[in-house]
Design a protein around this motif. Structure first.
Motif, short mmCIF file in Angstrom:
data_model
loop_
_atom_site.label_atom_id
_atom_site.label_comp_id
_atom_site.label_asym_id
_atom_site.label_seq_id
_atom_site.Cartn_x
_atom_site.Cartn_y
_atom_site.Cartn_z
N PHE A 17 -18.86 -46.17 8.46
CA PHE A 17 -19.09 -46.61 9.96
C PHE A 17 -19.11 -47.88 10.29
O PHE A 17 -19.04 -48.41 11.63
N GLY A 18 -19.62 -48.99 9.25
CA GLY A 18 -19.45 -50.20 9.44
C GLY A 18 -18.00 -50.82 9.87
O GLY A 18 -17.93 -51.88 11.02
N HIS A 19 -17.14 -50.43 9.30
CA HIS A 19 -15.55 -50.80 9.50
C HIS A 19 -15.23 -50.28 10.97
O HIS A 19 -14.45 -50.92 11.58
N LEU A 20 -15.60 -48.96 11.05
CA LEU A 20 -15.30 -48.43 12.26
C LEU A 20 -15.80 -48.80 13.49
O LEU A 20 -14.98 -49.10 14.36
N ARG A 21 -17.14 -49.21 13.46
CA ARG A 21 -17.61 -49.69 14.86
C ARG A 21 -17.18 -51.10 14.89
O ARG A 21 -17.09 -51.37 16.24
N LEU A 22 -16.94 -52.14 13.92
CA LEU A 22 -16.26 -53.13 14.10
C LEU A 22 -15.14 -53.09 14.82
O LEU A 22 -14.73 -53.84 15.93
N ALA A 23 -14.11 -52.13 14.25
CA ALA A 23 -12.64 -52.07 14.91
C ALA A 23 -12.93 -51.54 16.19
O ALA A 23 -12.34 -51.97 17.25
N GLU A 24 -13.59 -50.61 16.56
CA GLU A 24 -14.08 -49.88 17.78
C GLU A 24 -14.45 -51.03 18.85
O GLU A 24 -14.08 -51.08 19.91
N GLU A 25 -15.56 -51.82 18.60
CA GLU A 25 -16.29 -52.53 19.44
C GLU A 25 -15.17 -53.72 19.65
O GLU A 25 -15.42 -54.57 20.75
N LEU A 30 -12.88 -57.95 22.79
CA LEU A 30 -11.95 -59.16 22.71
C LEU A 30 -10.70 -58.82 23.56
O LEU A 30 -9.72 -59.37 23.51
N GLY A 31 -10.78 -57.65 24.18
CA GLY A 31 -9.55 -57.29 25.15
C GLY A 31 -8.21 -56.91 24.41
O GLY A 31 -7.22 -57.47 24.71
N LEU A 32 -8.46 -56.05 23.23
CA LEU A 32 -7.41 -56.12 22.54
C LEU A 32 -6.40 -54.72 22.97
O LEU A 32 -6.87 -54.03 23.51
N GLY A 33 -5.23 -54.83 22.57
CA GLY A 33 -4.22 -53.77 22.76
C GLY A 33 -4.47 -52.58 21.57
O GLY A 33 -4.10 -51.57 21.88
N GLY A 34 -4.80 -53.01 20.42
CA GLY A 34 -5.16 -52.08 19.53
C GLY A 34 -5.36 -52.93 18.16
O GLY A 34 -5.37 -54.09 18.26
N VAL A 35 -5.96 -52.04 17.00
CA VAL A 35 -6.21 -52.73 15.93
C VAL A 35 -5.27 -51.90 14.60
O VAL A 35 -5.19 -50.67 14.72
N ARG A 36 -4.71 -52.80 14.08
CA ARG A 36 -3.76 -52.38 12.98
C ARG A 36 -4.62 -52.53 11.56
O ARG A 36 -4.96 -53.52 11.28
N TRP A 37 -5.05 -51.24 10.94
CA TRP A 37 -5.81 -51.39 9.74
C TRP A 37 -4.78 -51.81 8.50
O TRP A 37 -3.68 -51.19 8.43
N LEU A 38 -5.25 -52.55 7.66
CA LEU A 38 -4.29 -52.73 6.64
C LEU A 38 -5.04 -52.94 5.43
O LEU A 38 -5.80 -53.72 4.76
N PRO A 39 -5.49 -51.66 4.69
CA PRO A 39 -6.07 -51.72 3.35
C PRO A 39 -5.29 -52.52 2.44
O PRO A 39 -4.06 -52.48 2.17
N ALA A 65 -7.99 -41.46 12.31
CA ALA A 65 -7.13 -40.13 12.73
C ALA A 65 -7.61 -39.83 14.16
O ALA A 65 -8.73 -39.85 14.46
N GLY A 66 -6.86 -39.93 15.12
CA GLY A 66 -7.16 -39.29 16.38
C GLY A 66 -7.55 -40.51 17.48
O GLY A 66 -7.91 -40.29 18.67
N ASN A 67 -7.74 -41.55 16.99
CA ASN A 67 -7.92 -42.94 17.66
C ASN A 67 -6.61 -43.32 18.25
O ASN A 67 -5.92 -44.18 17.04
N LEU A 68 -6.30 -43.36 19.32
CA LEU A 68 -4.88 -43.98 19.91
C LEU A 68 -4.59 -45.52 19.55
O LEU A 68 -3.72 -46.13 19.71
N ARG A 69 -5.78 -46.25 19.73
CA ARG A 69 -6.03 -47.56 19.44
C ARG A 69 -5.63 -47.90 18.17
O ARG A 69 -5.35 -49.27 17.86
N PHE A 70 -5.92 -47.29 17.06
CA PHE A 70 -5.81 -47.82 15.74
C PHE A 70 -4.35 -47.21 15.01
O PHE A 70 -3.92 -46.02 15.33
N THR A 71 -3.73 -47.91 14.35
CA THR A 71 -2.86 -47.51 13.61
C THR A 71 -2.96 -48.15 11.93
O THR A 71 -3.92 -48.74 12.05
N VAL A 72 -2.49 -47.60 11.10
CA VAL A 72 -2.74 -47.93 9.89
C VAL A 72 -1.38 -48.51 9.10
O VAL A 72 -0.25 -47.87 9.19
#
Ligand code: ATP
Length: 217
Positions: A17-25, A30-39, A65-72
């Protein structure tokens, strides 16, 4: 210029959840269009992760999954060569062109080690960097190595609005909900047979159980 796209790299061993809140907040801050996660596939700055890249990737997919602003983005896990952030950003610049602002998301602990990254100065030619606060890791020039402190002072933006006015080159900090959660702590709990519930999504815990991950060797 379109909304900035953030890149969020990490070992995610496992994602929590530390990662998920960082990305969500970061999206609102920052006024982002989205977050691309890169393992990361084969992270060069740290020891070998305890589970495979495919398993860490699968857990990130479940968590986001289910967050439209997130891609992997699976490219680093699928690549056989070590994953260097600068190469990933070069690839993204080829894919997205030179104009769209890119923002590399990092926690304060990761930022403090930036000067050890491969071609770290080139990263700022390709993207902005947004540094989130993390418990125990101050974000201030005085606590950074000298060469990074100098760059931090030169490049620091007063606020996130500056991210839209250039494709990269700025450093911004943002305060997220402080969550003293780490993957290290979760791996230790699981290895000791203790509960890690509420530190990470249930879907990820179910995956960990189903694949018998992070058990004591
Ligand atoms: P480990 O304990 O195995 O080192 P970690 O929990 O730090 O893992 P990483 O996958 O290494 O997780 O981190 C990916 C990114 O997320 C890094 O930039 C890191 O600083 C950031 N991050 C991780 N956990 C937090 C947290 N609780 N708060 C803020 N940032 C975090």
């Amino acid at each position: 210029m379109s909304e900035p796209l953030a890149i969020f790299g990490g070992t995610f061993d496992p994602v929590h959840f530390g990662h998920l809140r960082l990305a969500e907040e970061s999206i609102a801050h920052l006024g982002l269009g989205g977050v691309r996660w890169l393992p990361a596939g084969n992270p060069p700055h740290r020891g070998v992760p305890q589970v495979t890249g495919e398993q860490r990737l699968a857990m990130v997919r479940l968590a986001t999954a289910g967050n439209l602003r997130f891609t992997v983005d699976a490219a680093e896990v699928e690549a056989s060569a070590p994953s260097y952030t600068v190469h990933t950003l070069e690839r993204l610049r080829c894919e997205l062109g030179g104009v769209r602002p890119l923002v590399l998301l990092v926690g304060a602990d990761a930022f403090a080690g930036l000067a050890g990254w491969h071609r770290w100065r080139d990263i700022l030619e390709l993207a902005h960097i947004a540094v989130s606060h993390r418990p125990g890791f101050p974000v201030e020039a005085a606590s950074l190595p000298a060469e990074l402190a100098a760059v931090f002072q030169q490049r620091r933006l007063a606020d996130a609005s500056g991210l839209c006015s250039a494709p990269g080159g700025g450093i911004v900090t943002f305060a997220m909900t402080q969550l003293a959660i780490s993957a290290t702590q979760i791996r230790k709990l699981l290895a000791n047979g203790l509960s890690a519930r509420y530190l990470l999504p249930d879907a990820v815990l179910d995956y960990i159980r189903a694949h018998s991950l992070y058990r004591n060797p």
